[in-house]
Scaffold this motif. Structure first.
Motif, PDB file in Angstrom:
ATOM      1  N   THR A 274      -8.803   7.064   9.594  1.00 35.05           N
ATOM      2  CA  THR A 274     -10.130   6.602  10.429  1.00 35.05           C
ATOM      3  C   THR A 274     -10.336   5.116  10.051  1.00 35.05           C
ATOM      4  O   THR A 274     -10.573   4.354  10.891  1.00 35.05           O
ATOM      5  CB  THR A 274     -11.052   7.489   9.955  1.00 35.05           C
ATOM      6  OG1 THR A 274     -10.953   8.926  10.090  1.00 35.05           O
ATOM      7  CG2 THR A 274     -12.473   7.034  10.718  1.00 35.05           C
ATOM      8  N   LYS A 275     -10.259   4.834   8.771  1.00 32.41           N
ATOM      9  CA  LYS A 275     -10.593   3.305   8.455  1.00 32.41           C
ATOM     10  C   LYS A 275      -9.607   2.347   9.132  1.00 32.41           C
ATOM     11  O   LYS A 275     -10.175   1.377   9.750  1.00 32.41           O
ATOM     12  CB  LYS A 275     -10.500   3.366   6.903  1.00 32.41           C
ATOM     13  CG  LYS A 275     -10.807   1.792   6.432  1.00 32.41           C
ATOM     14  CD  LYS A 275     -10.929   1.670   4.768  1.00 32.41           C
ATOM     15  CE  LYS A 275     -11.382   0.293   4.555  1.00 32.41           C
ATOM     16  NZ  LYS A 275     -11.727   0.064   2.928  1.00 32.41           N
ATOM     17  N   GLU A 276      -8.210   2.642   9.044  1.00 33.16           N
ATOM     18  CA  GLU A 276      -7.002   1.802   9.771  1.00 33.16           C
ATOM     19  C   GLU A 276      -7.273   1.810  11.338  1.00 33.16           C
ATOM     20  O   GLU A 276      -7.464   0.708  11.810  1.00 33.16           O
ATOM     21  CB  GLU A 276      -5.756   2.233   9.452  1.00 33.16           C
ATOM     22  CG  GLU A 276      -4.803   1.460   9.968  1.00 33.16           C
ATOM     23  CD  GLU A 276      -3.432   2.142   9.902  1.00 33.16           C
ATOM     24  OE1 GLU A 276      -2.491   1.087  10.052  1.00 33.16           O
ATOM     25  OE2 GLU A 276      -3.232   3.202   9.463  1.00 33.16           O
ATOM     26  N   HIS A 277      -7.947   2.994  11.835  1.00 33.96           N
ATOM     27  CA  HIS A 277      -8.038   2.724  13.197  1.00 33.96           C
ATOM     28  C   HIS A 277      -9.339   2.054  13.407  1.00 33.96           C
ATOM     29  O   HIS A 277      -9.341   1.133  14.587  1.00 33.96           O
ATOM     30  CB  HIS A 277      -8.381   4.343  13.589  1.00 33.96           C
ATOM     31  CG  HIS A 277      -8.603   4.589  15.011  1.00 33.96           C
ATOM     32  ND1 HIS A 277      -9.975   4.273  15.796  1.00 33.96           N
ATOM     33  CD2 HIS A 277      -7.954   4.694  16.282  1.00 33.96           C
ATOM     34  CE1 HIS A 277      -9.839   4.538  16.881  1.00 33.96           C
ATOM     35  NE2 HIS A 277      -8.588   4.784  17.165  1.00 33.96           N
ATOM     36  N   GLN A 278     -10.444   2.085  12.766  1.00 33.92           N
ATOM     37  CA  GLN A 278     -11.634   1.265  13.102  1.00 33.92           C
ATOM     38  C   GLN A 278     -11.165  -0.349  12.910  1.00 33.92           C
ATOM     39  O   GLN A 278     -11.757  -0.696  13.569  1.00 33.92           O
ATOM     40  CB  GLN A 278     -12.694   1.842  11.940  1.00 33.92           C
ATOM     41  CG  GLN A 278     -13.325   2.968  12.281  1.00 33.92           C
ATOM     42  CD  GLN A 278     -14.628   3.218  11.617  1.00 33.92           C
ATOM     43  OE1 GLN A 278     -14.558   2.871  10.235  1.00 33.92           O
ATOM     44  NE2 GLN A 278     -15.439   4.033  11.711  1.00 33.92           N
ATOM     45  N   LEU A 279     -10.560  -0.636  11.985  1.00 33.30           N
ATOM     46  CA  LEU A 279     -10.271  -1.952  11.566  1.00 33.30           C
ATOM     47  C   LEU A 279      -9.458  -2.382  12.756  1.00 33.30           C
ATOM     48  O   LEU A 279      -9.631  -3.675  13.229  1.00 33.30           O
ATOM     49  CB  LEU A 279      -9.447  -2.052  10.327  1.00 33.30           C
ATOM     50  CG  LEU A 279     -10.498  -2.029   9.093  1.00 33.30           C
ATOM     51  CD1 LEU A 279      -9.585  -2.055   7.788  1.00 33.30           C
ATOM     52  CD2 LEU A 279     -11.331  -2.645   8.898  1.00 33.30           C
ATOM     53  N   THR A 280      -8.511  -1.723  13.358  1.00 31.56           N
ATOM     54  CA  THR A 280      -7.771  -2.041  14.382  1.00 31.56           C
ATOM     55  C   THR A 280      -8.460  -2.210  15.579  1.00 31.56           C
ATOM     56  O   THR A 280      -8.261  -2.935  16.531  1.00 31.56           O
ATOM     57  CB  THR A 280      -6.472  -0.929  14.662  1.00 31.56           C
ATOM     58  OG1 THR A 280      -5.607  -0.917  13.385  1.00 31.56           O
ATOM     59  CG2 THR A 280      -5.358  -1.737  15.585  1.00 31.56           C
ATOM     60  N   CYS A 281      -9.435  -1.244  15.792  1.00 27.22           N
ATOM     61  CA  CYS A 281     -10.241  -1.222  17.155  1.00 27.22           C
ATOM     62  C   CYS A 281     -11.079  -2.836  16.869  1.00 27.22           C
ATOM     63  O   CYS A 281     -11.353  -3.490  18.021  1.00 27.22           O
ATOM     64  CB  CYS A 281     -11.176  -0.239  17.256  1.00 27.22           C
ATOM     65  SG  CYS A 281     -10.671   1.490  17.531  1.00 27.22           S
ATOM     66  N   SER A 282     -11.558  -2.987  15.646  1.00 27.59           N
ATOM     67  CA  SER A 282     -12.266  -4.080  15.577  1.00 27.59           C
ATOM     68  C   SER A 282     -11.471  -5.542  15.788  1.00 27.59           C
ATOM     69  O   SER A 282     -12.049  -6.440  16.596  1.00 27.59           O
ATOM     70  CB  SER A 282     -12.945  -4.274  14.068  1.00 27.59           C
ATOM     71  OG  SER A 282     -13.683  -3.109  13.877  1.00 27.59           O
ATOM     72  N   VAL A 283     -10.184  -5.422  15.410  1.00 28.07           N
ATOM     73  CA  VAL A 283      -9.566  -6.585  15.388  1.00 28.07           C
ATOM     74  C   VAL A 283      -9.349  -6.727  17.186  1.00 28.07           C
ATOM     75  O   VAL A 283      -9.214  -7.916  17.497  1.00 28.07           O
ATOM     76  CB  VAL A 283      -8.011  -6.656  14.902  1.00 28.07           C
ATOM     77  CG1 VAL A 283      -7.129  -7.291  15.560  1.00 28.07           C
ATOM     78  CG2 VAL A 283      -8.088  -6.278  13.270  1.00 28.07           C
ATOM     79  N   LEU A 284      -9.152  -5.757  17.692  1.00 27.43           N
ATOM     80  CA  LEU A 284      -8.698  -5.830  19.169  1.00 27.43           C
ATOM     81  C   LEU A 284      -9.887  -6.129  19.861  1.00 27.43           C
ATOM     82  O   LEU A 284      -9.889  -7.198  20.662  1.00 27.43           O
ATOM     83  CB  LEU A 284      -8.344  -4.295  19.842  1.00 27.43           C
ATOM     84  CG  LEU A 284      -7.936  -4.216  21.489  1.00 27.43           C
ATOM     85  CD1 LEU A 284      -6.921  -5.230  21.840  1.00 27.43           C
ATOM     86  CD2 LEU A 284      -7.650  -2.923  21.621  1.00 27.43           C
ATOM     87  N   GLN A 285     -11.110  -5.683  19.563  1.00 28.98           N
ATOM     88  CA  GLN A 285     -12.297  -6.033  20.083  1.00 28.98           C
ATOM     89  C   GLN A 285     -12.722  -7.607  19.982  1.00 28.98           C
ATOM     90  O   GLN A 285     -12.883  -8.383  20.949  1.00 28.98           O
ATOM     91  CB  GLN A 285     -13.460  -5.277  19.471  1.00 28.98           C
ATOM     92  CG  GLN A 285     -14.832  -5.651  20.022  1.00 28.98           C
ATOM     93  CD  GLN A 285     -15.194  -5.332  21.292  1.00 28.98           C
ATOM     94  OE1 GLN A 285     -14.419  -4.437  21.988  1.00 28.98           O
ATOM     95  NE2 GLN A 285     -16.355  -5.397  21.691  1.00 28.98           N
ATOM     96  N   LEU A 286     -12.329  -8.160  18.905  1.00 30.04           N
ATOM     97  CA  LEU A 286     -12.680  -9.477  18.355  1.00 30.04           C
ATOM     98  C   LEU A 286     -11.506 -10.380  19.191  1.00 30.04           C
ATOM     99  O   LEU A 286     -12.152 -11.388  19.743  1.00 30.04           O
ATOM    100  CB  LEU A 286     -12.402  -9.785  16.965  1.00 30.04           C
ATOM    101  CG  LEU A 286     -13.791  -9.433  16.129  1.00 30.04           C
ATOM    102  CD1 LEU A 286     -13.608  -9.388  14.680  1.00 30.04           C
ATOM    103  CD2 LEU A 286     -14.773 -10.344  16.265  1.00 30.04           C
TER     104      LEU A 286
END
Length: 1427
Positions: free
Chosen positions: A1031-1043
């Motif tokens: 979950t944490k890795e997924h959230q961070l990757t989502c954040s990277v893509l969003q940014l």
């Protein structure tokens, strides 16, 4: 009066009777004395008529009135027995007489009156010449003209005599203003023959005299001849135009003449241009003014008139142009002609504006365009001033008129431009206030060129105007004006020194200036006061102001004093003369007196700031900025740096020992040591003891020198002091930081951070101590990363990445502490702004409101609590603004605190640190005691660190690269830009260039995210929430893509990319994207780059994990697509794909909440905006998607549109109602003259719109929540008003031809209006003020609709088909409202049952159409009498 004149004439005749007789009797003596050998007939007749010829060049004498002479001569000739032969004899005598040139000239000169005796009355004092008197005798006129034209060639090539007479010109003058011309046509022919053989000067005289010679009947013929002559000889253009201007010509002939002139315009002499342009403009009618002016503008080329800058061009132009010193006079006359025409002819003024407006290519704009705009602006008549302002703004914004054209205009026509200075100054003021960057830049160029081109008066006005801008308080205006002042000071220091007193006046208005504006102001002032060889008189004034501010007890004024004093030091100690030059490393040192002044000011700064840590920290920061931006004298650099290193070591660095002495709130611990081999005997940053000591002495008076040697140090100064130390080392060692590299890896004395797990058991003071400790530690690590990010050593790069990891971890801990410490105010980290301003940016102290305060009502999910600091920061920044409507939200867990609100309380990251995102896997080997490698350590930039850097990049781009210019109110400072002091010292172009350098790395990270999600989909059979999901890795990757998507969107939205000057930057950015799709050609066009970049980004549509990411990608594609239709056509299918996709949050649930609802609302709005057929799309969503939703369970969603569920229904409903109402507003209004096809098409459009409206209104029966009813009432009324305005006129015109279609439309609309009545009744029953506020306006529109339908039927002679009936008040479900039952209910129900759908109130009158007899359509609506 008539009698008197007759009596006088008779008296004159009698008086001359005696001389007649005398002349007959003694004629011989007269002849012998006065005539010589003149013919007897010629002399005798003249003498008898009353003129006595004189010998030589003496003027002839006339003894009678001119009219009497002509009458007598006419009678003598007419009554002579030899008539008509006597006329030939008379003309022969005239010819013999004028063979003598002297006698001929005397015949051309006025006669002299003579009184023969005292008893006779004197004649008029002025008499005509003998030739002109003879021309007045009709029977002689033709013959005399023949004699004159035969005689004239003898004098053609003679110049002006000594007496100033020109014989040819005198002869031509004899022909002017004759009372009658016997044969005008013959005279015209002779004159034109003469023009053909005469020299140039005589040609001009003859042509300009034609209107005074010929009668009106010959004007048309002579104009045709002149038109032909105009084409043959351009040297005669001016006299021909003068003649034509005085002739009475037909409009058709005038147009022909003007066309001929236009063809010769490019070849005429420069001095002739004013006359030609005057004729063209004054003869232009209102009908052809646009065409004439447009053609004239195209033919005028003032750039060829400009002074030649090279000798060859100068020689080539000598034949056509006058000397350079007279060219400006000719251009000035030309512009005066245009100015006169514009002032007095409204059509010409409008035509010039239209002509300039119609030029769409940049290269086609000329100098004359700018000059005419200045003329129009200077002319107050016909509203041309405002039109010129608007047109110039548009042309500059679109890039059609550029600064290069403005520079050519000032360079080549400076003298002419001087006359327009008031208009130039006014336009510059207006343009500088514009929110658009390109317009502001053009206004600034007007100021600079006016200052450098014009005289001292204009320079003074320019400086005064710029000072007024600075004192206005508008942020953008102040920035632009100060930048212009600084440029003028740099480029023209001697001229600006004269007006230094004006600039000094800004010191009285510094209260509302930002720190960066204060820096620019003091740069300008100090450059004027202390620049080379200036010796300005304002030095003493500046010293007084600075000392006063530095000694002030008000922090605001002390800050201004520190900033100003440091800028003064920079001007005094800079070495400008040897910046670029020479091979000699040693520049000329400062004079001793100047060096003494600099060091004295530095000592003053130190003494004034030592009593306040905030002031000392600001002093260190400003001094560091000075070292970074100025090239200072070496002695001054050494003076600054000599004690920095020792002071820093003494104040903040300690040697590590077995234990740390002192009493602290928490046990001290050495942490974050990156130099493992230096664990014994190393150094550490003494943070915890300094903070503890600072808190213990919090109430004491600050002094750095206490107890005669005991030095008190504040941790506030740690990061600023280190920044100053680092820049000193960079300057001295040319960028090498080896002397201080131990500070990168050395540990920090903190406490065991496991105490954060027990935060609930700590007291408030302990929690605040821990929070302060972490803020200081994070700021220290951020400043260390700033310092060493540009070092090339791999080991240092590893340590920088490690420090970023430390920051991410500490920020996660700090979030947890801040949640438990509401109301905590962090220590300052940026010292050039007001602390109260920073405190206003903090979240509310009340814990329940904390999450909502800092994000303007945004909420966060509980999962954000456990994410890294970077992820938490992301969530605040990436959320779309919450809509103002009530949205149904699922209950969420308690929200956490985002560090985004606390960003100004951390040290600013330098833009160079962003280059760390280019780092890949870093490794180094650890050596044992024998220097053998025994361990290999690897460090990689993780997702959390990447989020941290990307978020900072996004915020920097948002501040620096403005997408749309925002208009700010006076004296208002934006909180968004607080904490970006270093960024504000960089230009937007520099930031854009840096971003483009990092763009390939950003694309690589974007592709890595894409691959990550694609791999996850493949591993989990097409779903994102499969088993074993991190979950944490997924959230961070989502954040990277969003940014990453937001960074690209923010950068490509930069407003300056639309300007021509920034086009190369845009192309280079697009090339980076396009080349990742496929290799590009040598020089691809901008359109190709846009298309390939769009295709590249479109490939990421399958891997966006969240709805907000989908929105960011869509917005990015819209910005990239620009105006390319092939790209924009793909937007609607893409957004439909996102709307038809089921979005799943990482734990497995569906995405819900305000953030997702606002993203969904934005996507739906884009879909409806870009779809080809809005009405079909609305029907598809409302008819298909909502129907599917109604047939599902409570938590179900539509199969076609999975994003449509009961929680998001309001989003869809509002979006469809808003778009439908806007769509019908754009339907063209109906006109009675429209063809049948046009009426059918518009009627079909309105039928579809009304059907969609009916579907949406009826949905309220199923989804009857308050927000839905509110939306329906609001937009239902707007739809109804638009139908009344645009739809009903169409029904008026098309009723007879399309009765069935009109009837169907009104029947459908009737159902909707009844339902609106139900909602009005429902709102009253509920007594909901939010709903009842819409009822009165809606009822009014419904009543208007009733009578509008009646008017339509009356117009088409079907008024008998309209009647009114009473309806009942009913609720949303159609049930009667019992409390308002009327006595006639039963009767009304029976009447209602016989008609179409029935409804509404007992007091409501409903119009109904009965189409049985007339087949006419009608309408029913209600008027509530009880209201």
């Amino acid at each position: 009066m008539l009698r008197k004149k007759r009596a006088s004439a008779e008296k004159n005749e009698k008086a001359t009777e005696a001389p007649k007789k005398k002349s007959r009797s003694s004629g011989r003596s007269i002849k012998s004395t006065g005539q010589g050998n003149v013919d007897d007939v010629y002399a005798r007749l003249l003498l008898e008529a009353g003129i006595c010829l004189k010998p030589g060049n003496s003027p002839n004498e006339i003894v009678v009135d001119q009219a009497v002479f002509q009458k007598r001569l006419h009678n003598l000739l007419k009554k002579s027995p030899q008539y008509p032969n006597i006329i030939k004899e008379f003309i022969s005598g005239l010819e013999s007489y004028i063979e003598d040139q002297e006698k001929f000239k005397s015949c051309l000169l006025p006669c002299v009156p003579q009184a023969l005796d005292e008893s006779t009355s004197s004649v008029s004092s002025y008499q005509e010449s003998l030739v002109r008197l003879l021309l007045g005798v009709e029977i002689l006129q033709s013959s005399v003209l023949g004699v004159l034209f035969e005689k004239l060639p003898e004098f053609m090539f003679e110049g002006v005599e000594e007496s100033g007479l020109n014989t040819c010109r005198i002869v031509i003058n004899q022909l002017k203003w004759l009372d009658r011309i016997v044969d005008c046509k013959d005279l015209a022919a002779k004159l034109l023959e003469l023009v053909a053989v005469a020299p140039l000067e005589l040609q001009r005289d003859i042509i300009t005299s034609l209107p005074e010679i010929l009668e009106d009947s010959q004007h048309g013929d002579i104009a045709q001849e002149l038109k032909s002559l105009l084409q043959q000889n351009t040297q005669l253009t001016v006299p021909i135009l003068d003649a034509l201007s005085s002739l009475s010509l037909s409009p058709a002939l005038l147009t022909e003449v003007r066309g001929v002139i236009m063809t010769t315009l490019v070849a005429v002499q420069l001095e002739d241009l004013p006359v030609i342009v005057k004729f063209i403009l004054h003869t232009a009618s209102a009908l052809d003014a646009n065409e004439v002016v447009s053609d004239l503008r195209r033919k005028l080329d003032l750039e060829s008139v400009a002074p030649q800058h090279n000798t060859k061009a100068g020689r080539k132009g000598l034949s056509r142009f006058p000397p350079d010193n007279s060219k400006e006079d000719c251009v000035s006359l030309l512009l005066d002609v245009i100015k006169t025409a514009v002032r007095f002819q409204k059509t010409i003024s409008e035509a010039w504006l239209k002509a300039v407006e119609n030029v769409v290519e940049t290269d086609e704009h000329k100098v004359i365009d700018l000059l005419v705009l200045f003329i129009l602006h200077a002319t107050n008549a016909n509203h041309s001033r405002r039109g010129a302002e608007k047109l110039l703004r548009i042309k500059v914004r679109e890039g059609h008129i550029r600064e290069a054209l403005l520079q050519r205009t000032f360079r080549d026509h400076g003298q002419v431009m001087r006359s327009f200075f008031p208009s130039i100054l006014s336009l510059a003021q207006i343009l500088l206030r514009s929110p658009e960057t390109c317009v502001v830049s053009f206004g600034g160029s007007l100021y600079k060129l006016a200052f450098t081109t014009f005289d001292s008066y204009c320079q003074q006005e320019v400086v005064g105007s710029l000072v007024t801008h600075v004192c206005s308080g508008l942020l953008g205006e102040v920035d632009s004006a100060l930048e212009l002042l600084c440029e003028l000071v740099t480029q023209k220091p001697e001229e600006m020194a004269r007006y230094a007193v004006f600039v000094k006046g800004i010191l009285d208005y510094m209260d509302n200036l930002t720190p960066q504006q204060i820096r620019r102001l003091f740069y300008a002032l100090s450059s004027l006061a202390f620049g080379k060889d200036q010796g300005s008189h304002i030095q003493d004034d500046m010293h007084i102001v600075l000392r006063k501010q530095l000694s002030s007890s008000v922090p605001k004024y002390r800050r201004i004093g520190i900033i100003g004093a440091v800028m003064v030091i920079g001007s005094m100690a800079s070495t400008r003369d040897s910046d670029e030059s020479s091979t000699a490393p040693q520049a000329e040192s400062l004079p001793k007196e100047r060096h003494r002044q600099v060091t004295g000011l530095l000592e003053l700064l130190r003494s004034c700031t030592e009593a306040c840590p905030e002031s000392a920290a600001l002093y260190y920061d400003e001094l560091a900025n000075l070292l970074q931006t100025y090239k200072l004298d070496l002695q001054v650099q050494e003076w600054i740096g000599k004690s920095v290193l020792e002071d820093f070591q003494e104040d903040f660095v300690i040697d590590l020992g077995p234990d740390i002495q002192g009493s602290f709130p928490f046990p001290a611990s050495v942490m974050y040591n990156l130099d493992e081999d230096d664990s014994q005997g190393g150094i550490a940053i003494n943070l915890l003891p300094l903070l503890a000591e600072d808190l213990q002495r919090k109430g004491e008076q600050w002094s750095l020198r206490q107890d005669k040697g005991k030095k008190r140090v504040s941790p506030l100064c740690l990061a600023p002091f280190f920044r100053l130390l680092r820049l000193c080392e960079e300057k001295q060692d040319h960028g090498d930081l080896e002397e201080i590299d131990a500070l990168l890896g050395c540990p920090v004395i903190l406490t065991d951070l496991d105490v954060v797990e027990k935060v609930d058991s700590l007291s408030k003071a302990e929690r605040e101590f821990l929070c302060s400790l972490l803020f200081y530690a994070i700021s220290w690590f951020r400043e260390v990363a700033n310092a060493f990010c540009r070092q090339k050593d791999p080991e240092m790069k590893m340590k920088v990445v490690s420090r970023l990891q430390n920051i991410s971890y500490l920020q996660a801990l700090l979030e947890r502490l801040l949640r438990a410490t509401p109301g905590f105010v962090p220590p300052l980290a940026n010292f050039d702004c007001d602390s109260s301003q920073l405190a206003a940016l903090l979240p509310s102290a009340a814990p329940p409101k904390k999450g909502k305060k800092e994000g303007s009502g945004r909420k966060r999910k509980a999962s954000s609590k456990n994410s890294s600091g970077g992820a938490s920061q992301l969530q605040e920044g990436t959320e779309v603004e919450e809509s103002q409507q009530e949205l149904p939200l699922d209950p969420e867990p308690a929200v956490g605190v985002s560090l985004a609100s606390y960003r100004p309380f951390f040290r600013e990251l330098d833009v160079e640190l962003l280059s760390v995102i280019q780092c890949g896997l870093l490794s180094r080997s650890l050596l044992d005691t024998e220097l053998h490698s025994h361990e290999r350590v690897e460090v990689q930039l993780g997702p959390a660190e990447l989020v941290f850097l990307l978020e900072d990049m996004w915020r920097k781009l948002e501040v620096s690269l403005t997408a749309a210019p925002a208009k700010r109110s006076p004296f208002r400072k934006s909180g968004r830009s607080v904490g970006f002091s270093h960024l504000h010292q960089r230009s937007p172009r520099e930031i854009a260039t840096l971003w483009i350098q990092l763009l390939p790395t950003l694309c690589t990270h974007l592709e890595n995210c894409h691959n990550y999600f694609q791999a996850m989909l493949s591993a989990n059979q097409g779903v994102l929430d499969g088993p074993g999901l991190n979950t944490k890795e997924h959230q961070l990757t989502c954040s990277v893509l969003q940014l990453l998507l937001q960074i690209l969107h923010t950068a490509f939205s930069w407003n300056d990319f639309t300007e021509h000057e920034q086009r190369p930057l845009l192309k280079s950015a697009l090339e980076v994207l396009a080349v990742r799709l496929k290799e590009q050609e040598a020089a691809p066009s901008l359109e190709e780059l846009i298309r390939h970049s769009f295709e590249y980004l479109l490939n990421f549509r399958s891997s966006v994990p969240t709805l907000s990411s989908a929105l960011s990608l869509t917005q990015l594609l819209i910005v990239i697509s620009a105006n390319q239709m092939s790209c924009r056509e793909q937007i609607a299918p893409l957004v439909r794909h996102f709307l038809c996709q089921e979005w799943v949050a990482p734990p497995g649930g569906k995405e819900r909440g305000v953030r997702d609802s606002s993203s969904l609302q934005a996507l739906l709005s884009i879909y409806l905006e870009y779809t080809e057929d809005v009405l079909r799309t609305v029907e598809d969503i409302a008819g298909t998607g909502v129907t599917e939703l109604m047939n599902t369970a409570k938590d179900g969603s539509s199969k076609t549109f999975p994003t449509l569920n009961r929680q998001t229904f309001l989003v869809f409903y509002r979006g469809m109602m808003v778009k439908l109402e806007k769509y019908v507003q754009r339907i063209p209004p109906a006109r009675q003259g429209d063809g049948n096809e046009v009426q059918c098409e518009q009627l079909l459009t309105w039928n579809l719109a009304v059907r969609d409206f009916h579907i949406l209104v009826n949905l309220v029966k199923v989804f009857d929540s308050r927000p839905v009813i509110n939306v329906c009432l609001k937009y239902g009324r707007l739809f109804l008003e638009t139908f009344l305005k645009l739809g009903m006129p169409l029904l008026d015109f098309s009723f007879k031809k399309h009765k069935e279609d009109v009837q169907s439309l009104l029947k459908t609309f009737q159902l909707s209006t009844r339902q609106l009545h139900h909602m009005c009744g429902h709102s009253k029953i509920r007594q909901d003020t939010g709903l009842t506020n819409h009822v009165p306006a809606l009822k009014k529109s419904l009543e208007q609709f009733v009578y509008r339908v009646k008017a339509m039927l009356a117009l088409n002679h079907c008024q008998e088909a309209f009647w009114l009936g009473n309806l009942k008040n009913r609720d949303l479900q159609g049930e009667e409202i019992l409390s308002q039952r009327s006595q006639a209910d039963d009767q009304d129900e029976e009447e209602d049952a016989s008609q179409l759908p029935e409804e509404e109130s007992s007091d409501e009158e409903q119009s109904r159409g009965l189409e049985k007899e007339k087949k006419s359509s009608e309408e029913e609506e209600a008027t509530d009498d009880s209201d």
